[in-house]
Design a protein around this motif. Structure first.
Motif, PDB file in Angstrom:
ATOM      1  N   THR B 238     -14.079   2.449 -14.001  1.00 28.64           N
ATOM      2  CA  THR B 238     -12.662   2.141 -14.189  1.00 28.64           C
ATOM      3  C   THR B 238     -11.837   3.422 -14.237  1.00 28.64           C
ATOM      4  O   THR B 238     -10.734   3.478 -13.695  1.00 28.64           O
ATOM      5  N   PHE B 239     -12.370   4.451 -14.860  1.00 34.59           N
ATOM      6  CA  PHE B 239     -11.608   5.692 -14.973  1.00 34.59           C
ATOM      7  C   PHE B 239     -11.469   6.365 -13.620  1.00 34.59           C
ATOM      8  O   PHE B 239     -10.360   6.712 -13.191  1.00 34.59           O
ATOM      9  N   SER B 240     -12.580   6.525 -12.919  1.00 37.54           N
ATOM     10  CA  SER B 240     -12.505   7.280 -11.664  1.00 37.54           C
ATOM     11  C   SER B 240     -11.761   6.507 -10.592  1.00 37.54           C
ATOM     12  O   SER B 240     -11.025   7.088  -9.796  1.00 37.54           O
ATOM     13  N   LEU B 241     -11.923   5.187 -10.573  1.00 41.67           N
ATOM     14  CA  LEU B 241     -11.233   4.416  -9.550  1.00 41.67           C
ATOM     15  C   LEU B 241      -9.724   4.473  -9.759  1.00 41.67           C
ATOM     16  O   LEU B 241      -8.952   4.541  -8.805  1.00 41.67           O
ATOM     17  N   THR B 242      -9.289   4.441 -11.031  1.00 37.83           N
ATOM     18  CA  THR B 242      -7.858   4.548 -11.285  1.00 37.83           C
ATOM     19  C   THR B 242      -7.364   5.950 -10.968  1.00 37.83           C
ATOM     20  O   THR B 242      -6.270   6.132 -10.445  1.00 37.83           O
ATOM     21  N   LEU B 243      -8.206   6.950 -11.265  1.00 33.75           N
ATOM     22  CA  LEU B 243      -7.780   8.334 -11.109  1.00 33.75           C
ATOM     23  C   LEU B 243      -7.413   8.655  -9.668  1.00 33.75           C
ATOM     24  O   LEU B 243      -6.520   9.446  -9.403  1.00 33.75           O
ATOM     25  N   GLY B 244      -8.121   8.054  -8.717  1.00 38.85           N
ATOM     26  CA  GLY B 244      -7.901   8.463  -7.341  1.00 38.85           C
ATOM     27  C   GLY B 244      -7.174   7.455  -6.475  1.00 38.85           C
ATOM     28  O   GLY B 244      -6.915   7.724  -5.312  1.00 38.85           O
ATOM     29  N   ASP B 245      -6.820   6.318  -7.042  1.00 39.10           N
ATOM     30  CA  ASP B 245      -6.245   5.265  -6.205  1.00 39.10           C
ATOM     31  C   ASP B 245      -4.806   5.581  -5.822  1.00 39.10           C
ATOM     32  O   ASP B 245      -4.031   6.090  -6.616  1.00 39.10           O
ATOM     33  N   TYR B 246      -4.450   5.241  -4.574  1.00 41.06           N
ATOM     34  CA  TYR B 246      -3.062   5.404  -4.169  1.00 41.06           C
ATOM     35  C   TYR B 246      -2.468   4.118  -3.635  1.00 41.06           C
ATOM     36  O   TYR B 246      -1.241   3.997  -3.507  1.00 41.06           O
ATOM     37  N   ILE B 247      -3.324   3.152  -3.365  1.00 39.61           N
ATOM     38  CA  ILE B 247      -2.829   1.925  -2.749  1.00 39.61           C
ATOM     39  C   ILE B 247      -2.087   1.062  -3.767  1.00 39.61           C
ATOM     40  O   ILE B 247      -0.999   0.549  -3.494  1.00 39.61           O
ATOM     41  N   ILE B 248      -2.664   0.893  -4.962  1.00 34.41           N
ATOM     42  CA  ILE B 248      -2.003   0.050  -5.957  1.00 34.41           C
ATOM     43  C   ILE B 248      -0.660   0.642  -6.388  1.00 34.41           C
ATOM     44  O   ILE B 248       0.330  -0.077  -6.454  1.00 34.41           O
ATOM     45  N   PRO B 249      -0.567   1.965  -6.669  1.00 38.15           N
ATOM     46  CA  PRO B 249       0.764   2.497  -6.998  1.00 38.15           C
ATOM     47  C   PRO B 249       1.769   2.257  -5.882  1.00 38.15           C
ATOM     48  O   PRO B 249       2.924   1.928  -6.145  1.00 38.15           O
ATOM     49  N   LEU B 250       1.344   2.384  -4.632  1.00 38.40           N
ATOM     50  CA  LEU B 250       2.267   2.171  -3.524  1.00 38.40           C
ATOM     51  C   LEU B 250       2.788   0.742  -3.501  1.00 38.40           C
ATOM     52  O   LEU B 250       3.921   0.495  -3.125  1.00 38.40           O
ATOM     53  N   ILE B 258      -1.901  10.665  -8.838  1.00 35.51           N
ATOM     54  CA  ILE B 258      -2.619  11.758  -8.185  1.00 35.51           C
ATOM     55  C   ILE B 258      -2.997  11.381  -6.754  1.00 35.51           C
ATOM     56  O   ILE B 258      -2.807  12.152  -5.814  1.00 35.51           O
ATOM     57  N   GLY B 259      -3.525  10.187  -6.599  1.00 34.80           N
ATOM     58  CA  GLY B 259      -3.945   9.757  -5.263  1.00 34.80           C
ATOM     59  C   GLY B 259      -2.797   9.774  -4.270  1.00 34.80           C
ATOM     60  O   GLY B 259      -2.984  10.100  -3.095  1.00 34.80           O
ATOM     61  N   ASN B 260      -1.578   9.412  -4.733  1.00 31.68           N
ATOM     62  CA  ASN B 260      -0.434   9.398  -3.823  1.00 31.68           C
ATOM     63  C   ASN B 260      -0.116  10.797  -3.309  1.00 31.68           C
ATOM     64  O   ASN B 260       0.193  10.981  -2.140  1.00 31.68           O
TER      65      ASN B 260
END
Lengths: 404, 302, 278
Positions: B238-250, B258-260
């Motif tokens: 859960t931590f790492s997947l949230t840390l790098g995700d950019y699709i959900i924030p978009l 960070i991912g964005n």
């Protein structure tokens, strides 16, 4: 145990060596990849002199709505006639920003792109596109003279593409929410706006130019003449304006479909848009009550050019496409579907809305004087300020700060 | 015809058997053969790729041609350290990752406990299948479904309207991404926790109860300590997947994570060096996190 | 622990609520697959079956689906081989760097997908490009296998921890060589663990979008097709149909795999987990 330890150490050492070797290979390989700068004259000499048979397919990058095969609306299909005529199957990759288009073209996996002015020169400078032999594109002769030999599609007299059409970025609002009807961009910058959180900006750094267009009218002492050639003071003023606006913005859109859904569901009610979204919203069932105008300060816009990749694997099909999309019939269809001024005046007689070309100011240079077409900001201001202006990397950096 | 008395000479062993005998006398060779392929893949291919990427963090990109200029420079890292916005984005992402992890842990524990200890075997099987099924539903489509749910005229507001309430809405807030992140990564927390709880022998719980501890005490003193490594294991995801995700924030937020920033720079702006430089931030964070997780025993509970 | 009636009821209730939470968006997806209108507005005005026909006719969807299947199978196969090898090494031998292997194996899935994606993309460009290997099925499989290894590795490792080495020793004592022991003793014990890991690995690969964006080149797996089309207003209904289809067809394999991988009480003693361990 000691033996295993040594063996383990040796394994790790070997791995490290391999990693270092990989790095060395990459660093050396990288230098070799720097292309020798071909002069435009030499590039011109490599242009094809005739179009052969089609290669069976063509891979295009384009804006939403530029490559339609009837799957959205059966009447709007200029891909199927092309495929039937040339035998070239069209593979279409939709890109939502010029940045994306440049990145995709750099992969070398595509044959052509409909590049706006803020992408075209980057592609030329990066040698991602080849010059176009306009003699091989018969419909080019008909194109409006005002679109030919422009700085964004012609370098040192060499043509790099076929004009597609142009248009302005408009201000759109939901008529049932935003009252009274706005006339100025001021509504999106008004910090006491009742639509806070429901205002939308275009989500790329080039949007800073829109702020500059607004400041051109409202702060004449900044002496902004060209919203893409901003020196430090002008640039900072535009960035500050956008930072002040930030709390009002609920969404930075690049994806036309997302904006359409947002306006349909009232998640967003006011902001910049392309005519394509306006058309789609007004044509949906039930129609969404929106209107769009070119505000009194003018606006940014775009003039798009079809360019051919320097690593195109299907150049014949690409040339055939460029000729097809510049033909009067296709021009009429796409100009109406997307909502833009066509590049070919012969399209004006073929549009289903008779005065489409007047509505979109197809040959109205006075109108397009108020529309500042997208171009890539560079250091050279192009006037007596010299190299004082902010280049696109500064714009990108500032944009990250603006969005936050 | 004479029949020779006595034992026949044993047949000569085949090549496979000979090689196997050869191997069994040489455990280190066995080990090397076992490890050769995985190590080659992970160390050379994967770590090597990461190394290549981080080397490019020390280069820069020409603004006009977007070509990479192979001159060593620390400019990218300076920009990141000096820019306030990068600090804000990092803190926002880490905070969100922590919030999502805690949320998922709280949601996952009851259902995992029910599955492991309370449900009948048949129900347990059905529940496990029920937890696994959403992993097969496209991640993108699930996020889009949340857009429909959270939209201004969406399902949530429609349901809350009679009560005069309103949902968080899409846009500038933090609630929408928190909700969607927690939802999407939930199965990744449930499964390890379930596996960990399953490993607790029933006899242990019975013994605790026999010794007089009530449910809450047993939970605190027996269940939780044993299940904790499993929780940490789930938290890695859960931590790492949230840390790098950019699709959900978009899709559900207008804020950058960070991912964005990484995606904008590499996928859109074609500034790979800067993206690589900023990508060191989540990588360093995860390496530290993994180190802590290992100490807490998570690797044995994955 | 006294499983009092109240505690059971409470837990059951919370479980039901959690399941409702998990399945609510899936129901929404299912509903919108039948939505008559193209725009995703609420409430739904009319229902139709026409999108199912359109989805079936859509060649791009079919190609993307098969590409995803092929990539999933390839990645899973690689993950099985590499994961089993690594776990055998770690469990059966003592060596320097043993702890590191576990760390290495989990790294691809623990680091942000975008980092793995752009790292592999850069490497493919620099290393594979010059020798003529294009982006495509091969690079997709490589990318997926890298983070799928850990899933098989963990499952097999957990199973190995619970299988007594004495069985292998007995087999050797009885005259079996390494291959026979592996085939007849070890593999049957590991079988269901490998299967559980393989199924999860396939699921991870089938739905992966971020790493695939950077390793697929021109090709489109199903998630990439969805990603490309989710920004086309008129394709959204077909996307819902596709998602619904994938959910439905995967129910049977997941259920079957779950039945197969449930361990009876047996070798190793104690209660063994019945589910896949991610």
């Amino acid at each position: 145990m000691t033996k295993t330890r040594t063996r383990g150490l040796r394994l790790i050492g070997l791995a490290a060596l391999l990693v270092v070797a990989a790095l060395a290979a990459v660093s050396c390989g990288g230098d070799d990849n720097e292309g020798s700068g071909t002069t435009t004259a030499a590039a011109e000499a490599n242009m094809p002199t005739s179009i052969g048979a089609g290669e069976g397919q063509v891979n295009l990058i384009a804006w939403a709505g530029y490559v339609e095969d009837g799957s959205n609306y059966p009447d709007y299909d200029w891909v199927t006639p092309y495929e039937k005529q040339t035998g070239c199957k069209v593979n279409f990759k939709q890109a939502n920003s010029s940045d994306e288009m440049v990145t995709l073209m750099r992969t070398g996996n595509y044959d052509g792109v409909s590049a706006s002015g803020d992408a075209s020169l980057r592609l030329v400078a990066g040698e991602d596109v080849s010059p176009v032999n306009v003699d091989l594109v018969p419909n080019y002769a008909d194109i409006y003279p005002s679109l030919k030999n422009q700085p964004y599609n012609t370098v040192d007299g060499v043509h790099y593409g076929i004009p597609h059409g142009r248009g302005a970025n408009l201000l759109m609002w939901r008529t049932d929410v935003v009252k009274p009807n706005p006339t100025s961009w001021g509504v999106v910058y008004d910090t006491s706006s009742p639509y806070k959180g429901k205002i939308t900006d275009y989500g790329r750094p080039i949007y800073i130019a829109d702020a500059a267009v607004y400041l051109k009218s409202t702060q004449p002492d900044l002496k902004i003449t060209d919203p893409y050639e901003l020196d430090e003071d002008q640039f900072n003023a535009a960035v500050d304006l956008l930072k002040k606006q930030r709390p009002l913005v609920g969404e930075f859109w690049t994806d036309a479909a997302k904006q359409i859904t947002a306006f349909t569901n009232k998640d967003q009610v006011l902001g910049t848009t392309w005519q394509y979204q306006v058309n789609t919203l007004q044509a949906s069932k039930p129609p969404v009550p929106v209107k769009a105008i070119l505000p009194k300060e003018g606006s940014t816009g775009w003039s798009d050019t079809w360019m051919i990749s320097s690593s195109a694997k299907h150049p014949n099909c690409m040339y055939k496409w460029m000729n097809h999309i510049a033909s009067p019939k296709s021009q009429a269809l796409v100009a109406e579907y997307f909502g833009e001024a066509p590049a070919n005046p012969k399209a004006c007689a073929l549009t289903s809305v008779k005065n489409h070309c007047e509505i979109f100011h197809a040959n109205d240079e006075a109108y397009f004087d108020k529309v500042y077409e997208w171009q890539t900001p560079v250091k050279d201001c192009g006037d007596d300020r010299g190299d004082e202006c902010m280049d696109y990397s500064e714009w990108s950096r500032a944009w990250t700060e603006i969005v936050g | 015809m004479t029949v020779s008395a006595g034992a026949k000479a044993p047949p000569r062993p085949g090549p496979g058997r000979r090689f196997s005998t050869f191997l069994s006398a040489r455990p280190k060779l066995q080990l090397a053969l076992l490890l050769a392929a995985p190590v080659a893949w992970l160390v050379v291919a994967y770590l090597g790729s990461l190394a290549v990427l981080f080397v490019s963090a020390f280069w820069q990109v020409d603004a006009l041609t977007t070509e990479i200029v192979h001159t060593f420079t620390l400019q990218n890292f300076e920009d990141i350290l000096q820019g306030d916005v990068y600090r804000t984005i990092t803190l926002r992402t880490v905070g969100m990752a922590a919030a999502v992890t805690v949320t998922d842990a709280l949601i996952a524990f009851p259902i995992a406990f029910y599955m492991a200890k309370v449900a009948s075997p048949r129900t347990r099987r059905l529940l496990v299948v029920a937890i696994l099924m959403p992993l097969w539903a496209s991640y993108l489509v699930k996020v889009y479904a949340w857009r429909i749910i959270l939209s201004e005229q969406g399902i949530l507001n429609w349901a809350l309207e009679p009560f005069g309430l309103k949902g968080p809405g899409l846009g500038a807030g933090n609630v929408a991404p928190w909700l969607v992140f927690s939802y999407i990564w939930l199965p990744y927390m449930i499964l390890p926790v379930y596996a960990g709880l399953e490993r607790i022998p029933d006899s242990l719980l019975e013994a605790s109860s026999d010794l007089g501890a009530r449910s809450l005490r047993t939970f605190r003193r027996v269940v939780l300590p044993i299940a904790f490594p499993a929780l940490v294991a789930g938290s890695i995801f859960t931590f790492s997947l949230t840390l790098g995700d950019y699709i959900i924030p978009l899709q559900v937020s207008s804020k950058q994570f960070i991912g964005n920033v990484v995606y904008d720079n590499v996928g859109v702006a074609n500034n790979l060096p800067f993206a690589a430089a900023y990508a060191t931030v989540p990588v360093l964070i995860m390496i530290v996190y993994l180190g802590v997780a290992r100490k807490l025993g998570a690797f044995r509970s994955l | 622990m006294a499983k009092s009636g109240l505690a059971r009821w409470l837990l059951g209730g919370v479980t039901a609520l959690t399941l409702a939470f998990i399945y609510f968006p899936l129901v929404v997806i299912g509903l919108y697959a039948f939505n008559d209108n193209i725009t995703q507005a609420w409430p739904i005005q009319g229902y139709t079956l026409k999108w199912f026909g359109r989805a079936l006719d859509n060649e791009a969807v079919r190609q993307a689906f098969w590409l995803s299947v092929k990539a999933g199978l390839g990645a899973t196969a690689l993950a099985i081989v590499l994961g089993t090898l690594a776990s055998l090494a770690v469990q059966r031998f003592q060596f320097f760097g043993r702890e590191t292997i576990s760390f290495l194996v989990i790294l691809p899935i623990a680091l942000p997908g975008i980092v793995t994606g752009i790292a592999l993309n850069a490497t493919f460009n620099e290393v594979l490009g010059p020798i003529g290997i294009q982006f495509g099925l091969f690079t997709i499989i490589v990318g997926h296998a890298t983070f799928c290894i850990v899933v098989v590795y963990n499952n097999v490792l957990a199973r190995l921890r619970r299988t007594a080495p004495s069985l292998e020793e007995a087999s050797a004592d009885l005259g079996a060589d390494t291959w026979q022991t592996f085939r007849h003793v070890l593999l049957p014990q590991l079988g269901t663990a490998i299967l559980a890991g393989a199924l999860l690995a396939f699921a991870l690969s089938f739905d992966e979008v971020i790493v695939t964006t950077f390793t697929a080149g021109n090709q489109q797996t199903l998630p990439l097709w969805i990603f490309a089309n989710i920004s086309r207003p008129n394709q959204l209904p077909i996307i819902n149909v596709v998602a619904l289809f994938v959910i439905v067809i995967s129910i049977i394999p997941v259920y079957l795999a779950q039945r197969l991988t449930e361990e009876p009480r047996g070798i190793g003693g104690g209660r063994a987990p019945a589910g896949p361990e991610p």
